[in-house]
Design a protein around this motif. Structure first.
Motif, PDB file in Angstrom:
ATOM      1  N   PRO A  11       0.843  -1.259  -0.014  1.00 57.19           N
ATOM      2  CA  PRO A  11      -0.022   0.032  -0.008  1.00 57.19           C
ATOM      3  C   PRO A  11       0.910   1.164  -0.151  1.00 57.19           C
ATOM      4  N   LEU A  36       0.462   4.168  -8.024  1.00 57.76           N
ATOM      5  CA  LEU A  36       0.246   3.828  -6.708  1.00 57.76           C
ATOM      6  C   LEU A  36       1.539   3.044  -6.086  1.00 57.76           C
ATOM      7  N   GLY A  87       0.224  -1.343  -6.837  1.00 60.52           N
ATOM      8  CA  GLY A  87      -0.212  -1.000  -5.882  1.00 60.52           C
ATOM      9  C   GLY A  87      -1.042  -2.174  -5.055  1.00 60.52           C
ATOM     10  N   ASP A  89      -2.384  -5.351  -4.009  1.00 55.45           N
ATOM     11  CA  ASP A  89      -2.230  -6.673  -4.598  1.00 55.45           C
ATOM     12  C   ASP A  89      -2.763  -6.449  -5.869  1.00 55.45           C
ATOM     13  N   VAL A  92      -6.779  -7.283  -6.299  1.00 53.45           N
ATOM     14  CA  VAL A  92      -7.773  -6.606  -5.575  1.00 53.45           C
ATOM     15  C   VAL A  92      -7.925  -5.330  -6.518  1.00 53.45           C
ATOM     16  N   PHE A  93      -9.049  -5.085  -7.110  1.00 53.41           N
ATOM     17  CA  PHE A  93      -9.158  -4.174  -8.038  1.00 53.41           C
ATOM     18  C   PHE A  93      -8.130  -3.553  -8.766  1.00 53.41           C
ATOM     19  N   GLY A  94      -7.577  -4.482  -9.370  1.00 49.62           N
ATOM     20  CA  GLY A  94      -5.972  -4.214 -10.016  1.00 49.62           C
ATOM     21  C   GLY A  94      -5.899  -4.765 -11.325  1.00 49.62           C
ATOM     22  N   SER A 118      -4.212  -2.590   0.531  1.00 56.12           N
ATOM     23  CA  SER A 118      -4.411  -1.600   1.117  1.00 56.12           C
ATOM     24  C   SER A 118      -5.717  -1.514   1.815  1.00 56.12           C
ATOM     25  N   ALA A 119      -6.756  -2.567   1.301  1.00 53.64           N
ATOM     26  CA  ALA A 119      -7.995  -3.024   1.828  1.00 53.64           C
ATOM     27  C   ALA A 119      -7.872  -3.168   3.272  1.00 53.64           C
ATOM     28  N   VAL A 122      -4.369  -0.792   5.036  1.00 57.27           N
ATOM     29  CA  VAL A 122      -4.486   0.742   5.549  1.00 57.27           C
ATOM     30  C   VAL A 122      -5.288   1.084   6.780  1.00 57.27           C
ATOM     31  N   PHE A 168     -14.705   0.590   1.153  1.00 58.06           N
ATOM     32  CA  PHE A 168     -14.522   1.199  -0.269  1.00 58.06           C
ATOM     33  C   PHE A 168     -13.372   1.692  -0.729  1.00 58.06           C
ATOM     34  N   ILE A 196      -9.288   7.391   5.136  1.00 58.03           N
ATOM     35  CA  ILE A 196      -7.642   7.160   5.438  1.00 58.03           C
ATOM     36  C   ILE A 196      -7.053   7.560   4.185  1.00 58.03           C
ATOM     37  N   GLY A 199      -2.577   6.288   3.238  1.00 58.97           N
ATOM     38  CA  GLY A 199      -2.321   5.309   4.473  1.00 58.97           C
ATOM     39  C   GLY A 199      -1.067   4.686   4.103  1.00 58.97           C
ATOM     40  N   LEU A 226      -9.224   5.746   1.173  1.00 54.82           N
ATOM     41  CA  LEU A 226     -10.065   4.773   1.063  1.00 54.82           C
ATOM     42  C   LEU A 226     -11.075   5.158   2.515  1.00 54.82           C
TER      43      LEU A 226
HETATM   44  N1  SAH Z   1      -4.920  -3.145  -5.860  1.00 53.13           N
HETATM   45  C1  SAH Z   1      -4.779  -2.100  -4.679  1.00 53.13           C
HETATM   46  C2  SAH Z   1      -6.263  -1.366  -4.737  1.00 53.13           C
HETATM   47  C3  SAH Z   1      -6.366  -0.855  -6.271  1.00 53.13           C
HETATM   48  S1  SAH Z   1      -7.697   0.319  -6.461  1.00 53.13           S
HETATM   49  C4  SAH Z   1      -4.639  -2.613  -3.342  1.00 53.13           C
HETATM   50  O1  SAH Z   1      -4.749  -4.096  -3.053  1.00 53.13           O
HETATM   51  O2  SAH Z   1      -4.520  -1.999  -2.462  1.00 53.13           O
HETATM   52  C5  SAH Z   1      -7.113   1.845  -5.972  1.00 53.13           C
HETATM   53  C6  SAH Z   1      -7.624   2.430  -4.537  1.00 53.13           C
HETATM   54  O3  SAH Z   1      -6.953   1.703  -3.433  1.00 53.13           O
HETATM   55  C7  SAH Z   1      -7.675   3.809  -4.393  1.00 53.13           C
HETATM   56  O4  SAH Z   1      -8.371   4.516  -4.930  1.00 53.13           O
HETATM   57  C8  SAH Z   1      -7.758   3.717  -2.646  1.00 53.13           C
HETATM   58  O5  SAH Z   1      -9.128   3.447  -2.278  1.00 53.13           O
HETATM   59  C9  SAH Z   1      -6.935   2.564  -2.208  1.00 53.13           C
HETATM   60  N2  SAH Z   1      -5.627   2.742  -1.722  1.00 53.13           N
HETATM   61  C10 SAH Z   1      -4.659   2.331  -2.301  1.00 53.13           C
HETATM   62  N3  SAH Z   1      -3.433   2.694  -1.602  1.00 53.13           N
HETATM   63  C11 SAH Z   1      -3.709   3.555  -0.629  1.00 53.13           C
HETATM   64  C12 SAH Z   1      -3.256   4.076   0.536  1.00 53.13           C
HETATM   65  N4  SAH Z   1      -1.987   3.903   0.745  1.00 53.13           N
HETATM   66  N5  SAH Z   1      -4.013   4.522   1.292  1.00 53.13           N
HETATM   67  C13 SAH Z   1      -5.408   4.789   1.033  1.00 53.13           C
HETATM   68  N6  SAH Z   1      -6.024   4.209   0.120  1.00 53.13           N
HETATM   69  C14 SAH Z   1      -5.451   3.398  -0.573  1.00 53.13           C
END
Ligand code: SAH
Length: 243
Positions: A11, A36, A87, A89, A92-94, A118-119, A122, A168, A196, A199, A226
């Motif tokens: 993250p 990211l 960023g 994993d 996860v929305f990647g 990050s989910a 963070v 979210f 956050i 994070g 997030l």
């Molecule tokens: N694949 C990533 C997520 C990609 S979607 C993962 O597993 O973390 C991108 C979203 O992740 C951002 O819009 C935000 O909501 C969240 N995110 C990623 N890094 C973050 C961080 N350091 N702090 C807060 N939210 C973060």
């Protein structure tokens, strides 16, 4: 012909990079990375390694997904170790699996290298545990970006359970809408919510508030950010005790 490693970079905090990811960054001939990804990681690459930025700033993709796919394919034809760094994993929305499917269709070997998402990390580093006995027995990670016409799921708001934490991602610009929807399905206006921003990084900001008030307090925070909704948000206060 080389291999593509679809690698999660964590993250933000450098030390949340896995040992496996670090080894691959050090072995890479090519690194293809996103916005990211903490750029400090690239300092670990070899001198000959080609580092290519394909980041996305909000909705403006610098390189469209199909061009990223082609780039990975072409680099794998000519290099041994291609590291695709994302960023958190990559699955996860990647869009990690989209890239994997493309590579497989072209006969290119690939491997997923999991990253710290990050989910979970963070909120955790902000002292918000996403499950906690008596507060949340499950959690759900959803995208705040709703675009059913593009194949992204429309959220089933009514199915959110009482003892569930909802995280979210990509939701800051939808913060007002998210709070309104949650109140519409019966959550009280003082239900706990946190935003956050950045994070795990040095300039992290955490805002803890209520569904009614958070929008005004958090709407201008820098991204990435997030949103965490649920009773577990209240645990943070007790955990902040020892200074
Ligand atoms: N694949 C990533 C997520 C990609 S979607 C993962 O597993 O973390 C991108 C979203 O992740 C951002 O819009 C935000 O909501 C969240 N995110 C990623 N890094 C973050 C961080 N350091 N702090 C807060 N939210 C973060």
């Amino acid at each position: 012909m080389g291999k593509v490693y679809l690698t999660g970079a964590g993250p933000g905090d450098l030390e949340l990079l896995t040992l496996k990811a670090l080894r691959l960054v050090r072995e890479a001939d090519v690194i293809v990375y996103d916005r990211l990804v903490n750029k400090e990681i690239l300092k670990e690459a070899q001198a000959h390694c080609e580092c290519i930025y394909v980041g996305k700033a909000n909705k403006h993709h610098i390189l469209p997904q199909d061009e990223i796919n082609t780039l990975l394919y072409e680099k794998a034809l000519k290099n041994d170790v291609v590291v695709r760094l994302k960023g958190g994993d990559s699955v996860v929305f990647g869009r990690g699996a989209e890239e994997a499917l493309y590579l497989v269709s072209k006969g290119i070997d690939f491997e997923f290298i999991p990253g710290v998402t990050s989910a979970i990390a963070v909120p955790e580093m902000a002292n918000i545990p996403i499950t906690h006995r008596g507060k949340a027995v499950s959690f759900r990670v959803v995208t705040g970006y709703e675009a059913p016409e593009k194949g992204y799921a429309q959220l089933d708001w009514a199915s959110f359970k009482q003892d569930e934490t909802v995280i979210f991602l990509m939701g800051l610009h939808q913060l007002k809408n998210i709070c309104t929807k949650l109140m519409e399905i019966g959550k009280s206006k003082d239900y706990p919510i946190a935003v956050i921003s950045r994070g795990t990084l040095k300039d992290e900001k955490v805002i803890v508030s209520t569904l009614e008030n958070i929008y005004e307090e958090a709407k201008d925070l820098p991204t990435p950010a997030l949103i965490v909704v649920g009773e577990v948000v209240g645990v943070r206060e007790a955990l902040q005790g020892v200074k």
